[in-house]
Every structure is written in structure tokens, then in C-alpha cells.
Design an enzyme around this catalytic site. Structure first.
Site, PDB file in Angstrom:
ATOM      1  N   ARG A  71       0.886  -1.170   0.000  1.00 46.18           N
ATOM      2  CA  ARG A  71       0.000   0.000   0.000  1.00 46.18           C
ATOM      3  C   ARG A  71       0.913   1.206   0.000  1.00 46.18           C
ATOM      4  O   ARG A  71       1.771   1.356   0.882  1.00 46.18           O
ATOM      5  CB  ARG A  71      -0.884  -0.035   1.247  1.00 46.18           C
ATOM      6  CG  ARG A  71      -1.627   1.250   1.566  1.00 46.18           C
ATOM      7  CD  ARG A  71      -2.731   1.512   0.548  1.00 46.18           C
ATOM      8  NE  ARG A  71      -3.669   2.497   1.001  1.00 46.18           N
ATOM      9  CZ  ARG A  71      -3.454   3.821   0.971  1.00 46.18           C
ATOM     10  NH1 ARG A  71      -2.323   4.315   0.547  1.00 46.18           N
ATOM     11  NH2 ARG A  71      -4.393   4.638   1.389  1.00 46.18           N
ATOM     12  N   GLU A  79     -10.842   4.206  -5.066  1.00 49.41           N
ATOM     13  CA  GLU A  79     -11.027   2.816  -5.487  1.00 49.41           C
ATOM     14  C   GLU A  79     -11.444   2.838  -6.956  1.00 49.41           C
ATOM     15  O   GLU A  79     -11.987   3.837  -7.443  1.00 49.41           O
ATOM     16  CB  GLU A  79     -12.109   2.147  -4.632  1.00 49.41           C
ATOM     17  CG  GLU A  79     -11.833   2.157  -3.143  1.00 49.41           C
ATOM     18  CD  GLU A  79     -10.530   1.463  -2.775  1.00 49.41           C
ATOM     19  OE1 GLU A  79     -10.219   0.406  -3.361  1.00 49.41           O
ATOM     20  OE2 GLU A  79      -9.818   1.983  -1.904  1.00 49.41           O
ATOM     21  N   ARG A 114      -0.901  -5.520   4.703  1.00 46.73           N
ATOM     22  CA  ARG A 114      -0.103  -5.004   3.592  1.00 46.73           C
ATOM     23  C   ARG A 114       1.055  -4.168   4.129  1.00 46.73           C
ATOM     24  O   ARG A 114       0.930  -3.507   5.158  1.00 46.73           O
ATOM     25  CB  ARG A 114      -0.949  -4.118   2.676  1.00 46.73           C
ATOM     26  CG  ARG A 114      -2.130  -4.828   2.068  1.00 46.73           C
ATOM     27  CD  ARG A 114      -2.970  -3.906   1.206  1.00 46.73           C
ATOM     28  NE  ARG A 114      -3.553  -2.842   2.031  1.00 46.73           N
ATOM     29  CZ  ARG A 114      -4.437  -1.957   1.585  1.00 46.73           C
ATOM     30  NH1 ARG A 114      -4.849  -1.986   0.334  1.00 46.73           N
ATOM     31  NH2 ARG A 114      -4.927  -1.030   2.390  1.00 46.73           N
TER      32      ARG A 114
END
Length: 173
Positions: A71, A79, A114
Site C-alpha cells: 500500500r 477505489e 499489507r
């Protein structure tokens, strides 16, 4: 019937509780140390194997058997289902095509596991390039984690003033 417990039973219960609390704190400290280790980890090399939305990619390192999801830190992109999301994702894919050699400086690990990181391509901050192009916005809650928050803020102000990328979209309600 006498409901009082013998002193040695009470002592055993008390010690058990204390040990449980100590173990819980040790586990908590170990978890915090893991995040701190991620935040202070050194930069490592990787190869881009795919990009997702405008602030997520998958990479492969020489040391790892499986790919790592990264990330991009200090920034936020829509998104792909949101306004500008496909365009932002396309900008990241164009900047980091599959096979690109990059350097990753971990900042943290997010709640999804992440690696949150600064990404470097040819010595240039990809995080900063995305903000300059208007493909990502500064993430105010996390901008201070990065190596140059002032540069990110300045780049965003410039992209906004020039109505670049996401800044050219009509306001969302």
C-alpha cells in the site's frame, strides 16, 4: 456450606491472573514491536508484478517465495469503482509497469497485513509523482510517516491549483 477458599487456592488464582496479564502485555508489546520494526526497516528491492487501484501494487522480492502486497504510504487514491479510480489506477500502472525494478522503504503494516511504504523508481519518489500528477491525494492522517511531508503537501497544492487529474473532477457529494 463454607464458600471461603483456602489461602493457597486464592494465591494460585491470583498468580494465574497476574501471569495471564503479563503474557497479554508481552504479546501486545511483541505486536507493537512488529509494527515498529516495519516502520524502521531498511529499503529493499522488488519487481512490480501487478498494480491494483491507484495506491496498491504487488511485488516480488528475491528473498520472498510469495508476492507482497504494498500500500503506497502517505497518499490515498480512489477505489476503481469511485470517480477517477480507473484513471488513477491507470496512472500507477503507467508509472510502474509490470517488471519495473523499484525500491521499497517500509513505513508500517496496515490492518490488512499489507506493507505500507514509500516506493522509489530510479531514485524518485513514486508517492510524490502520483500526488504531482493529481493521481493521488495526500493522506493527512499519515503524511508525517513519509520522508518529506512538506514536498507532498506542496505537490498536492500545486496539482489542486492547476486542476490536475483528480482535481479536475467535479466535487462529489
Amino acid at each position: 456450606m463454607n464458600s471461603k477458599l483456602p489461602a493457597h487456592t486464592l494465591l494460585s488464582l491470583l498468580l494465574g491472573c497476574i501471569l495471564s496479564i503479563c503474557q497479554s502485555q508481552t504479546d501486545k508489546n511483541a505486536s507493537s514491536a512488529g509494527s515498529a520494526a516495519a516502520a524502521t526497516a531498511t529499503t529493499f528491492s522488488a519487481v512490480v508484478i501487478s498494480t491494483g487501484d491507484g495506491d496498491t501494487l504487488r511485488v516480488q522480492t528475491a528473498e520472498s517465495v510469495s508476492p507482497t502486497t504494498v500500500r503506497i504510504g502517505c497518499v490515498d487514491a480512489p477505489e476503481t469503482s469511485q470517480a477517477g479510480g480507473d484513471w488513477s489506477a491507470g496512472q500507477l500502472a503507467q508509472l510502474l509497469p509490470v517488471g519495473t525494478q523499484i525500491e521499497i522503504t517500509p513505513l508500517d503494516t496496515d490492518r490488512y497485513g499489507r506493507t505500507v511504504a514509500e516506493i522509489w523508481k530510479n531514485g524518485q519518489s513514486v508517492n510524490l509523482e502520483l500526488v504531482r500528477a493529481g493521481a493521488a491525494l495526500v493522506y493527512p492522517d499519515y503524511v508525517e510517516q513519509g520522508h518529506d511531508p512538506a514536498a507532498l503537501m506542496s505537490a498536492e497544492a500545486n496539482a489542486r491549483a492547476q486542476q490536475l487529474g483528480l482535481w479536475s473532477l467535479p466535487p462529489q457529494e
